[in-house]
Design a protein around this motif. Structure first.
Motif, short mmCIF file in Angstrom:
data_model
loop_
_atom_site.label_atom_id
_atom_site.label_comp_id
_atom_site.label_asym_id
_atom_site.label_seq_id
_atom_site.Cartn_x
_atom_site.Cartn_y
_atom_site.Cartn_z
N MET A 1 17.72 -10.78 -27.79
CA MET A 1 16.34 -11.14 -28.11
C MET A 1 15.77 -10.11 -29.09
SD MET A 1 13.21 -11.88 -25.44
CE MET A 1 11.81 -12.86 -25.96
N GLU A 2 15.24 -10.58 -30.21
CA GLU A 2 14.71 -9.67 -31.21
C GLU A 2 13.47 -8.94 -30.69
OE1 GLU A 2 13.95 -11.65 -34.84
OE2 GLU A 2 16.06 -12.21 -35.20
N LEU A 3 13.32 -7.69 -31.16
CA LEU A 3 12.22 -6.86 -30.68
C LEU A 3 10.86 -7.48 -30.99
CD1 LEU A 3 11.29 -4.23 -29.38
CD2 LEU A 3 11.43 -3.14 -31.63
N ALA A 4 10.72 -8.06 -32.16
CA ALA A 4 9.44 -8.66 -32.55
C ALA A 4 9.08 -9.83 -31.64
CB ALA A 4 9.50 -9.13 -34.01
N THR A 5 10.09 -10.64 -31.30
CA THR A 5 9.85 -11.77 -30.40
C THR A 5 9.48 -11.29 -29.01
OG1 THR A 5 11.46 -13.09 -31.65
CG2 THR A 5 10.84 -13.88 -29.46
N TRP A 6 10.22 -10.27 -28.55
CA TRP A 6 9.91 -9.71 -27.23
C TRP A 6 8.49 -9.14 -27.19
CZ3 TRP A 6 8.47 -4.74 -25.95
CH2 TRP A 6 8.35 -4.49 -24.57
N PHE A 7 8.10 -8.43 -28.25
CA PHE A 7 6.77 -7.84 -28.29
C PHE A 7 5.69 -8.92 -28.26
CE2 PHE A 7 3.09 -6.04 -30.57
CZ PHE A 7 2.85 -4.93 -29.77
N ALA A 8 5.91 -10.00 -29.02
CA ALA A 8 4.95 -11.10 -29.02
C ALA A 8 4.84 -11.73 -27.64
CB ALA A 8 5.37 -12.15 -30.04
N PHE A 9 5.98 -11.88 -26.96
CA PHE A 9 5.98 -12.43 -25.60
C PHE A 9 5.22 -11.52 -24.66
CE2 PHE A 9 7.84 -12.49 -21.35
CZ PHE A 9 7.64 -13.81 -20.99
N ALA A 10 5.45 -10.20 -24.77
CA ALA A 10 4.79 -9.25 -23.89
C ALA A 10 3.28 -9.26 -24.09
CB ALA A 10 5.34 -7.84 -24.13
N VAL A 11 2.84 -9.31 -25.34
CA VAL A 11 1.40 -9.34 -25.63
C VAL A 11 0.77 -10.64 -25.09
CG1 VAL A 11 -0.33 -9.48 -27.47
CG2 VAL A 11 1.56 -7.83 -27.63
N ALA A 12 1.44 -11.77 -25.32
CA ALA A 12 0.92 -13.05 -24.82
C ALA A 12 0.87 -13.05 -23.30
CB ALA A 12 1.81 -14.19 -25.32
N SER A 13 1.86 -12.44 -22.66
CA SER A 13 1.87 -12.36 -21.20
C SER A 13 0.72 -11.52 -20.68
CB SER A 13 3.20 -11.76 -20.71
OG SER A 13 4.29 -12.58 -21.08
N PHE A 136 9.23 -18.83 -27.16
CA PHE A 136 9.78 -17.54 -27.57
C PHE A 136 11.31 -17.52 -27.51
CE2 PHE A 136 5.54 -16.90 -25.90
CZ PHE A 136 4.96 -16.09 -26.87
N ILE A 137 11.92 -18.67 -27.28
CA ILE A 137 13.38 -18.73 -27.19
C ILE A 137 14.00 -18.98 -28.56
CG2 ILE A 137 15.32 -20.10 -26.30
CD1 ILE A 137 13.76 -20.52 -23.75
N ASP A 138 15.02 -18.20 -28.88
CA ASP A 138 15.81 -18.40 -30.09
C ASP A 138 17.00 -19.26 -29.72
OD1 ASP A 138 17.32 -18.33 -32.38
OD2 ASP A 138 17.65 -16.15 -32.36
N HIS A 139 16.98 -20.52 -30.15
CA HIS A 139 18.04 -21.45 -29.76
C HIS A 139 19.36 -21.18 -30.49
CE1 HIS A 139 15.49 -23.98 -27.25
NE2 HIS A 139 14.53 -23.77 -28.15
N GLY A 140 19.33 -20.25 -31.44
CA GLY A 140 20.57 -19.88 -32.11
C GLY A 140 21.30 -18.76 -31.40
N ALA A 141 20.73 -18.26 -30.30
CA ALA A 141 21.33 -17.17 -29.52
C ALA A 141 21.50 -17.64 -28.08
CB ALA A 141 20.45 -15.93 -29.59
N PRO A 142 22.35 -16.94 -27.28
CA PRO A 142 22.51 -17.32 -25.87
C PRO A 142 21.16 -17.36 -25.15
CG PRO A 142 24.19 -15.73 -26.50
CD PRO A 142 23.23 -15.83 -27.66
#
Length: 206
Positions: A1-13, A136-142
């Motif tokens: 999971m990319e750091l930018a995506t994780w950070f966006a998820f954390a802020v939204a949470s 926030f899911i990247d469907h190109g990754a597991p």
């Protein structure tokens, strides 16, 4: 999971968690009447409740809640009835003074259980995770590792959020040493829980 995506998820949470709901109301009510001695028990109950709710939603229960009006209604009424039950219990309980002894293990387990059930039985939260997490899911990754990271992040943030609210409520309580005032705070929290139960009973799926 990319750091930018994780950070966006954390802020939204965090934004989601800061919005007061039945769980935070319960946490604040307990902290106002029993102090920070119950903060760890409530935070742990919230963490487990969110873990169960998020796991069930990702496992398909959220989709079932969205699709089935009957199932949503049953879970909604169970949650509403439990909130009213807790409100009545809180109304009848005796608030503790700030210098009271620590709660017994049995009392702490009961508070943990109440926080867990209120959090886990919120049908809106379960259904919300179904709509929230996939963004926030990247469907190109597991997929599974991403879900594990997001669930762990949300549960930790939920527990920390509950702990912050509990400690803030305890700071207010520590400045109030009059039993009569604590009693009315106790009843105000109980009334809010009953009101939240009534509001939960009117929830729709949309």
């Amino acid at each position: 999971m990319e750091l930018a995506t994780w950070f966006a998820f954390a802020v939204a949470s965090l934004v989601l968690l800061f919005i007061p709901g039945p769980t935070i109301l319960l946490v604040v009510s307990y902290a106002l009447t029993q102090g920070k001695r119950v903060a760890v028990a409530t935070a742990a109950g919230v963490a487990l409740g969110d873990f169960v709710a998020m796991t069930l939603s990702l496992a398909g229960l959220g989709a079932l809640l969205v699709a089935s009006a009957t199932f949503f209604t049953v879970l909604k009424w169970v949650g509403a009835a439990y909130l009213v039950y807790l409100g009545i219990r809180l109304w009848r309980s005796r608030p503790e003074l700030p210098d009271a002894a620590a709660p017994s293990g049995r009392a702490a387990r009961g508070i943990f259980g109440h926080a867990f059930v209120v959090t886990a039985l919120n049908p809106k939260s379960i259904a919300f995770f179904v709509a929230f997490v996939p963004q926030f899911i990247d469907h190109g990754a597991p997929i599974l590792p991403q879900l594990v990271v997001m669930e762990a992040t949300f549960v930790v943030l939920a527990a920390a959020n509950a702990l912050v609210f509990a400690l803030a409520a305890d700071q207010l309580r520590s400045r109030i040493r009059r039993p009569a005032v604590l009693k009315w705070l106790n009843r105000a929290g109980a009334g809010c829980l009953v009101g939240m139960g009534a509001a939960t009973a009117t929830l729709g799926r949309s």
